[in-house]
Enzyme design. Sequence first.
Site, PDB file in Angstrom:
ATOM      1  N   THR A  36      -9.030  -5.276   4.756  1.00 36.25           N
ATOM      2  CA  THR A  36      -8.895  -4.506   3.525  1.00 36.25           C
ATOM      3  C   THR A  36      -9.960  -5.014   2.567  1.00 36.25           C
ATOM      4  OG1 THR A  36      -6.497  -4.294   3.821  1.00 36.25           O
ATOM      5  CG2 THR A  36      -7.380  -3.861   1.620  1.00 36.25           C
ATOM      6  N   GLU A  69     -10.188   4.344   3.891  1.00 39.88           N
ATOM      7  CA  GLU A  69      -9.268   4.986   2.947  1.00 39.88           C
ATOM      8  C   GLU A  69      -9.669   4.563   1.541  1.00 39.88           C
ATOM      9  OE1 GLU A  69      -5.100   5.095   3.589  1.00 39.88           O
ATOM     10  OE2 GLU A  69      -5.253   5.229   5.765  1.00 39.88           O
ATOM     11  N   LYS A  87      -4.029  -1.405  11.044  1.00 40.59           N
ATOM     12  CA  LYS A  87      -4.401  -1.566   9.640  1.00 40.59           C
ATOM     13  C   LYS A  87      -4.787  -2.989   9.247  1.00 40.59           C
ATOM     14  CE  LYS A  87      -3.196   2.510   7.637  1.00 40.59           C
ATOM     15  NZ  LYS A  87      -3.957   3.245   6.629  1.00 40.59           N
ATOM     16  N   GLU A 134      -8.962   4.064  -2.158  1.00 42.12           N
ATOM     17  CA  GLU A 134      -7.804   3.856  -3.016  1.00 42.12           C
ATOM     18  C   GLU A 134      -8.220   3.079  -4.264  1.00 42.12           C
ATOM     19  OE1 GLU A 134      -4.321   2.342  -1.100  1.00 42.12           O
ATOM     20  OE2 GLU A 134      -5.028   2.870   0.912  1.00 42.12           O
ATOM     21  N   ASP A 181      -8.847   0.645   2.525  1.00 46.01           N
ATOM     22  CA  ASP A 181      -7.864   0.297   3.554  1.00 46.01           C
ATOM     23  C   ASP A 181      -8.408   0.788   4.902  1.00 46.01           C
ATOM     24  OD1 ASP A 181      -5.522  -0.218   4.997  1.00 46.01           O
ATOM     25  OD2 ASP A 181      -4.632   1.701   4.432  1.00 46.01           O
ATOM     26  N   GLN A 187      -2.962   3.054  15.156  1.00 42.94           N
ATOM     27  CA  GLN A 187      -1.888   3.359  14.212  1.00 42.94           C
ATOM     28  C   GLN A 187      -0.940   4.418  14.776  1.00 42.94           C
ATOM     29  OE1 GLN A 187      -3.331   4.873  10.474  1.00 42.94           O
ATOM     30  NE2 GLN A 187      -1.296   5.256   9.661  1.00 42.94           N
ATOM     31  N   ASP A 232       0.849  -1.186   0.000  1.00 45.77           N
ATOM     32  CA  ASP A 232       0.000   0.000   0.000  1.00 45.77           C
ATOM     33  C   ASP A 232       0.889   1.241   0.000  1.00 45.77           C
ATOM     34  OD1 ASP A 232      -2.202   1.567  -0.027  1.00 45.77           O
ATOM     35  OD2 ASP A 232      -2.859   1.125   2.004  1.00 45.77           O
ATOM     36  N   HIS A 260      -3.194  14.113   0.500  1.00 47.96           N
ATOM     37  CA  HIS A 260      -3.491  13.256   1.646  1.00 47.96           C
ATOM     38  C   HIS A 260      -2.430  13.426   2.729  1.00 47.96           C
ATOM     39  CE1 HIS A 260      -4.353   9.673   4.021  1.00 47.96           C
ATOM     40  NE2 HIS A 260      -3.118   9.266   3.828  1.00 47.96           N
TER      41      HIS A 260
END
Length: 325
Positions: free
Chosen positions: A189, A129, A185, A131, A164, A171, A72, A79
Amino acid sequence: MRIARWQHATGIGEGFVIDDTVAPFGDGLTVAEVLAGGLEAARLLHERVTDAATPLADVTLLAPLAPTSIRDFVAFEEHVEGVSAGVEGTSNVADEWYEYPTFYFTNPHTVLAPSEAVSPPVCERLDFELEVAAVVGGIAAGGGVNLTPDEAASHIFGYTIMNDWSARDLQAREMMVRLGPAKGKDFGTTLGPWIVTADELAPFLDDGGFLALRTEVRVNGDLVGEDLLSNMGWPFGELVAYASRNSRVVSGDVLGSGTVGNGGCLGELWGRNGALTPPPLRTGDEVAMSVEGIGDLVATVGPAVPAPAIPPARNRPRLRHRRAF
């Protein structure tokens, strides 16, 4: 071409999405085998599809592949600007960000299917997230090492949407140790709804080789973020090439673009707003992502799952020789 995996009353299927139907590849082939064969071989398979198709509405889509690995990246300057403002108190993009396209590895064993609810850890700042991920294909055994950008681009089989999921408070703690992200994380996913082959998206390539696809994300129906994928710092071929430097990429590898800018995640907005606005995700929230040319990826947040406790580090004497037991 669109490639998918699905669950049906007759079992798991792997094949093509054709209009509003799904049809198996034939010959018992799997997505992994088709990726390994490359795009040209997949096109020939598509031309020879003869098995009866099943209405898309009658199947439940699974993740379109079981990735061999997931890298990733963090390829959107906007961002980084927003997230750094929340972490450091002011927007800052490190000079090193511009030198190479940085990435981390995440867990290929916790990939979620489209519409599958995420089960996060107990946390206070759950985030999404938005993506787009490139899927690698057509790499022969022993290949995929030190690819040039052009060689790497030729091995991008297709693209899918990637969510994500991120526990930002976990984190943040992990990265204070100069390592991670890890447990913030790796719990989930989401990939899907299918893989759209690279040739289908070629009309969206701009003069610099960037995919000018419009991306949007909504939480409970409210538009939170929107961006063009072409705002990346590097095109996907260069991401794949960098991943292969002094290493190896193989068919079935997934490489995420990193979070798009302008609200591609809540963390960016928290940094820009100086507050948890919009609020962190909660159980029952719906996150709907749309990417032009690929489709929609919609998932809900399930209840948090408590995990067994781990004690803190022990204060141990720094002995250099064993004591007698």
